[in-house]
Design a protein around this motif. Structure first.
Motif, PDB file in Angstrom:
ATOM      1  N   VAL A  88     -13.230   7.725  13.158  1.00  0.00           N
ATOM      2  CA  VAL A  88     -11.960   8.055  12.520  1.00  0.00           C
ATOM      3  C   VAL A  88     -11.979   9.484  11.986  1.00  0.00           C
ATOM      4  CG1 VAL A  88     -10.335   7.411  10.687  1.00  0.00           C
ATOM      5  CG2 VAL A  88     -11.655   5.638  11.853  1.00  0.00           C
ATOM      6  N   ASP A  89     -10.866  10.185  12.164  1.00  0.00           N
ATOM      7  CA  ASP A  89     -10.741  11.563  11.666  1.00  0.00           C
ATOM      8  C   ASP A  89     -10.265  11.531  10.209  1.00  0.00           C
ATOM      9  OD1 ASP A  89     -10.463  14.278  11.338  1.00  0.00           O
ATOM     10  OD2 ASP A  89      -8.627  14.445  12.560  1.00  0.00           O
ATOM     11  N   TYR A  90     -11.157  11.154   9.317  1.00  0.00           N
ATOM     12  CA  TYR A  90     -10.801  11.071   7.899  1.00  0.00           C
ATOM     13  C   TYR A  90     -10.415  12.440   7.323  1.00  0.00           C
ATOM     14  CZ  TYR A  90     -12.926   6.425   8.107  1.00  0.00           C
ATOM     15  OH  TYR A  90     -13.226   5.122   8.438  1.00  0.00           O
ATOM     16  N   ALA A  91     -11.102  13.474   7.749  1.00  0.00           N
ATOM     17  CA  ALA A  91     -10.812  14.814   7.234  1.00  0.00           C
ATOM     18  C   ALA A  91      -9.396  15.236   7.623  1.00  0.00           C
ATOM     19  CB  ALA A  91     -11.840  15.812   7.766  1.00  0.00           C
ATOM     20  N   GLY A  92      -9.028  14.995   8.874  1.00  0.00           N
ATOM     21  CA  GLY A  92      -7.700  15.358   9.343  1.00  0.00           C
ATOM     22  C   GLY A  92      -6.601  14.572   8.647  1.00  0.00           C
ATOM     23  N   ILE A  93      -6.836  13.278   8.461  1.00  0.00           N
ATOM     24  CA  ILE A  93      -5.846  12.434   7.781  1.00  0.00           C
ATOM     25  C   ILE A  93      -5.692  12.872   6.333  1.00  0.00           C
ATOM     26  CG2 ILE A  93      -5.261  10.075   7.080  1.00  0.00           C
ATOM     27  CD1 ILE A  93      -6.976   9.098   9.460  1.00  0.00           C
ATOM     28  N   SER A  94      -6.800  13.267   5.694  1.00  0.00           N
ATOM     29  CA  SER A  94      -6.762  13.696   4.294  1.00  0.00           C
ATOM     30  C   SER A  94      -5.900  14.948   4.113  1.00  0.00           C
ATOM     31  CB  SER A  94      -8.183  13.986   3.789  1.00  0.00           C
ATOM     32  OG  SER A  94      -8.957  12.806   3.792  1.00  0.00           O
ATOM     33  N   LYS A  95      -5.860  15.789   5.133  1.00  0.00           N
ATOM     34  CA  LYS A  95      -5.072  17.025   5.054  1.00  0.00           C
ATOM     35  C   LYS A  95      -3.581  16.746   5.229  1.00  0.00           C
ATOM     36  CE  LYS A  95      -8.869  19.903   6.751  1.00  0.00           C
ATOM     37  NZ  LYS A  95      -9.395  20.689   7.893  1.00  0.00           N
ATOM     38  N   ASN A  96      -3.263  15.704   5.978  1.00  0.00           N
ATOM     39  CA  ASN A  96      -1.853  15.345   6.195  1.00  0.00           C
ATOM     40  C   ASN A  96      -1.730  13.821   6.168  1.00  0.00           C
ATOM     41  OD1 ASN A  96       0.785  14.989   6.912  1.00  0.00           O
ATOM     42  ND2 ASN A  96       0.640  16.049   8.887  1.00  0.00           N
ATOM     43  N   LYS A  97      -1.350  13.299   5.002  1.00  0.00           N
ATOM     44  CA  LYS A  97      -1.326  11.848   4.793  1.00  0.00           C
ATOM     45  C   LYS A  97       0.023  11.209   5.104  1.00  0.00           C
ATOM     46  CE  LYS A  97      -4.674  12.231   0.993  1.00  0.00           C
ATOM     47  NZ  LYS A  97      -4.923  11.932  -0.440  1.00  0.00           N
ATOM     48  N   SER A  98       0.984  11.973   5.590  1.00  0.00           N
ATOM     49  CA  SER A  98       2.355  11.457   5.735  1.00  0.00           C
ATOM     50  C   SER A  98       2.435  10.239   6.657  1.00  0.00           C
ATOM     51  CB  SER A  98       3.281  12.556   6.254  1.00  0.00           C
ATOM     52  OG  SER A  98       2.854  13.044   7.512  1.00  0.00           O
ATOM     53  N   GLN A  99       1.739  10.280   7.779  1.00  0.00           N
ATOM     54  CA  GLN A  99       1.789   9.158   8.725  1.00  0.00           C
ATOM     55  C   GLN A  99       1.149   7.904   8.118  1.00  0.00           C
ATOM     56  OE1 GLN A  99      -0.156   9.966  12.482  1.00  0.00           O
ATOM     57  NE2 GLN A  99       1.225   8.605  13.618  1.00  0.00           N
ATOM     58  N   LEU A 100       0.029   8.092   7.431  1.00  0.00           N
ATOM     59  CA  LEU A 100      -0.643   6.972   6.765  1.00  0.00           C
ATOM     60  C   LEU A 100       0.230   6.421   5.642  1.00  0.00           C
ATOM     61  CD1 LEU A 100      -3.145   5.191   6.275  1.00  0.00           C
ATOM     62  CD2 LEU A 100      -4.071   7.043   4.850  1.00  0.00           C
ATOM     63  N   LYS A 101       0.856   7.302   4.880  1.00  0.00           N
ATOM     64  CA  LYS A 101       1.712   6.872   3.782  1.00  0.00           C
ATOM     65  C   LYS A 101       2.902   6.059   4.291  1.00  0.00           C
ATOM     66  CE  LYS A 101       4.259   8.500  -0.270  1.00  0.00           C
ATOM     67  NZ  LYS A 101       4.689   9.684  -1.064  1.00  0.00           N
ATOM     68  N   ASP A 102       3.476   6.477   5.417  1.00  0.00           N
ATOM     69  CA  ASP A 102       4.600   5.728   5.998  1.00  0.00           C
ATOM     70  C   ASP A 102       4.177   4.309   6.366  1.00  0.00           C
ATOM     71  OD1 ASP A 102       6.267   7.891   5.725  1.00  0.00           O
ATOM     72  OD2 ASP A 102       6.096   8.559   7.809  1.00  0.00           O
ATOM     73  N   LEU A 103       2.974   4.181   6.906  1.00  0.00           N
ATOM     74  CA  LEU A 103       2.475   2.858   7.302  1.00  0.00           C
ATOM     75  C   LEU A 103       2.225   1.967   6.092  1.00  0.00           C
ATOM     76  CD1 LEU A 103      -0.056   3.665  10.174  1.00  0.00           C
ATOM     77  CD2 LEU A 103       2.037   2.308  10.371  1.00  0.00           C
ATOM     78  N   THR A 104       1.574   2.508   5.081  1.00  0.00           N
ATOM     79  CA  THR A 104       1.261   1.686   3.900  1.00  0.00           C
ATOM     80  C   THR A 104       2.526   1.333   3.120  1.00  0.00           C
ATOM     81  OG1 THR A 104       0.765   3.700   2.621  1.00  0.00           O
ATOM     82  CG2 THR A 104      -1.086   2.597   3.691  1.00  0.00           C
ATOM     83  N   THR A 105       3.518   2.215   3.162  1.00  0.00           N
ATOM     84  CA  THR A 105       4.800   1.899   2.532  1.00  0.00           C
ATOM     85  C   THR A 105       5.482   0.751   3.268  1.00  0.00           C
ATOM     86  OG1 THR A 105       5.104   4.182   1.766  1.00  0.00           O
ATOM     87  CG2 THR A 105       7.073   2.801   1.910  1.00  0.00           C
ATOM     88  N   ALA A 106       5.437   0.784   4.597  1.00  0.00           N
ATOM     89  CA  ALA A 106       6.029  -0.293   5.402  1.00  0.00           C
ATOM     90  C   ALA A 106       5.328  -1.620   5.141  1.00  0.00           C
ATOM     91  CB  ALA A 106       5.961   0.066   6.879  1.00  0.00           C
ATOM     92  N   LEU A 107       4.019  -1.576   4.942  1.00  0.00           N
ATOM     93  CA  LEU A 107       3.246  -2.797   4.693  1.00  0.00           C
ATOM     94  C   LEU A 107       3.695  -3.505   3.416  1.00  0.00           C
ATOM     95  CD1 LEU A 107      -0.440  -1.739   5.523  1.00  0.00           C
ATOM     96  CD2 LEU A 107       0.905  -3.465   6.709  1.00  0.00           C
ATOM     97  N   LYS A 108       4.085  -2.746   2.417  1.00  0.00           N
ATOM     98  CA  LYS A 108       4.389  -3.319   1.104  1.00  0.00           C
ATOM     99  C   LYS A 108       5.504  -4.352   1.149  1.00  0.00           C
ATOM    100  CE  LYS A 108       2.881   0.755  -1.484  1.00  0.00           C
ATOM    101  NZ  LYS A 108       3.300   1.879  -2.360  1.00  0.00           N
ATOM    102  N   GLU A 109       6.584  -4.053   1.862  1.00  0.00           N
ATOM    103  CA  GLU A 109       7.757  -4.918   1.846  1.00  0.00           C
ATOM    104  C   GLU A 109       7.932  -5.724   3.129  1.00  0.00           C
ATOM    105  OE1 GLU A 109       9.232  -5.103  -0.978  1.00  0.00           O
ATOM    106  OE2 GLU A 109       8.219  -3.356  -1.868  1.00  0.00           O
ATOM    107  N   MET A 110       6.941  -5.694   4.005  1.00  0.00           N
ATOM    108  CA  MET A 110       7.084  -6.367   5.295  1.00  0.00           C
ATOM    109  C   MET A 110       7.261  -7.874   5.122  1.00  0.00           C
ATOM    110  SD  MET A 110       7.213  -5.514   8.500  1.00  0.00           S
ATOM    111  CE  MET A 110       6.475  -3.886   8.424  1.00  0.00           C
ATOM    112  N   ASP A 111       8.228  -8.424   5.843  1.00  0.00           N
ATOM    113  CA  ASP A 111       8.478  -9.868   5.805  1.00  0.00           C
ATOM    114  C   ASP A 111       7.873 -10.492   7.058  1.00  0.00           C
ATOM    115  OD1 ASP A 111       9.380 -12.439   5.588  1.00  0.00           O
ATOM    116  OD2 ASP A 111      11.513 -11.964   5.729  1.00  0.00           O
ATOM    117  N   ILE A 112       6.854 -11.314   6.892  1.00  0.00           N
ATOM    118  CA  ILE A 112       6.217 -11.958   8.040  1.00  0.00           C
ATOM    119  C   ILE A 112       6.330 -13.483   7.947  1.00  0.00           C
ATOM    120  CG2 ILE A 112       4.595 -10.073   8.477  1.00  0.00           C
ATOM    121  CD1 ILE A 112       2.450 -11.794   7.072  1.00  0.00           C
ATOM    122  N   SER A 113       7.288 -13.941   7.139  1.00  0.00           N
ATOM    123  CA  SER A 113       7.433 -15.386   6.937  1.00  0.00           C
ATOM    124  C   SER A 113       7.774 -16.121   8.233  1.00  0.00           C
ATOM    125  CB  SER A 113       8.504 -15.663   5.878  1.00  0.00           C
ATOM    126  OG  SER A 113       9.742 -15.078   6.259  1.00  0.00           O
TER     127      SER A 113
END
Length: 284
Positions: A88-113
């Motif tokens: 994993v390119d942890y260094a690269g992700i650390s410099k630009n977290k926008s894509q990761l942040k979008d994913l974790t934000t989506a995870l919070k309210e996801m409805d999988i019922s």
């Protein structure tokens, strides 16, 4: 006498008249209740309400499906961009977290019922791997995930409207629900000794094929299984020690599990040992 008689009759006639009018009104009300047109109108209203409820439920299911579909696609884009050769390119992700942040934000309210079994599996596998990466990136640079106190069992993330740890995802959402030891070959804990992470997301239509693929890769690779024929020993990952019960269900022993997926079978009389676990980051 005549005057008195008239005075008596007048109130009686008035009472009789009022009683008749009341009965007539009551009769009209009952007649209205029994009117076929009125009953049909009530049925039409009831049917309309049911149709609206059904339509609302369908819209809810469609929104849930669209949300999951978008999540899987965005997760796939993230893994394609940031994972290479199991690292994993942890260094690269650390410099630009926008894509990761979008994913974790989506995870919070996801409805999988209403998720299917394959959607459920794919969702929680991806969630585990994404949140492991987030936990490392949030503390980067670190040498290993265990440098962060409570990395697996204390730090909580919001997923599908629930506060949950990485261990909860592994043990409560996946192991307890699926009873499938192959799960251990797709959950990547961010360490060198973990099974290698793939550069794609697990999708509902390929999750079972990828579970099979990753299990076969691991048990046929030296990093997970080493066979010493001269000493009749087989040394395996500590994953098979920590989660022994998952690999020895029924009459099956650890070597039996390995032989289900290995090209070169291991003799049942070989002694089983466990490798030391390398917790250093699986970084590029």
């Amino acid at each position: 006498m005549k005057i008195k008689l008239h005075l008596i009759l007048i109130p009686i006639l008035m009472v009789a008249s009022l009683s008749f009018a009341s009965c007539e009104t009551s009769s009209q009300s009952v007649s209205d209740d029994l009117n076929p047109n009125s009953l049909q109108n009530e049925k039409n209203v009831e049917s309309a309400n049911k149709a609206m409820d059904t339509e609302s439920a369908v819209d809810g299911n469609e929104n849930e499906a669209d949300g999951l579909k978008a999540f899987f696609q965005n997760a796939n884009d993230f893994f394609v961009k940031n994972v290479k050769n199991g690292k994993v390119d942890y260094a690269g992700i650390s410099k630009n977290k926008s894509q990761l942040k979008d994913l974790t934000t989506a995870l919070k309210e996801m409805d999988i019922s209403g998720a299917s079994e394959n959607e459920y599996k794919a969702f929680w596998i991806n969630a585990y791997n994404i949140l492991t990466i987030e936990g490392i990136v949030n503390n980067y640079p670190i040498k290993q995930p265990l440098d962060v106190k409570g990395f697996f069992d204390e730090i909580k993330y919001k997923v599908a409207n629930e506060e949950i740890t990485l261990n909860d995802i592994e043990n409560k959402k996946l192991r307890a629900k699926l009873n499938d030891a192959r799960i251990h070959f797709v959950l990547v804990c961010g360490a060198q000794s973990c099974p290698p992470i793939i550069n794609e997301a697990y999708m509902p239509d390929n999750v079972n094929d990828l579970l099979e693929q990753q299990t076969k890769k691991a048990v046929n690779a030296d990093y997970f299984v080493e066979v010493d024929k001269s000493n009749k020993e087989v040394t395996v990952s500590k994953i098979m020690k920590w989660y022994k019960d998952d690999f020895v269900s029924g009459n099956q022993k650890e070597i039996d599990f390995l032989n289900k997926y290995r090209k070169e079978k291991i003799s049942a009389d070989y002694t089983l040992k466990h490798k030391e676990y390398n917790w250093d980051l699986n970084k590029q």
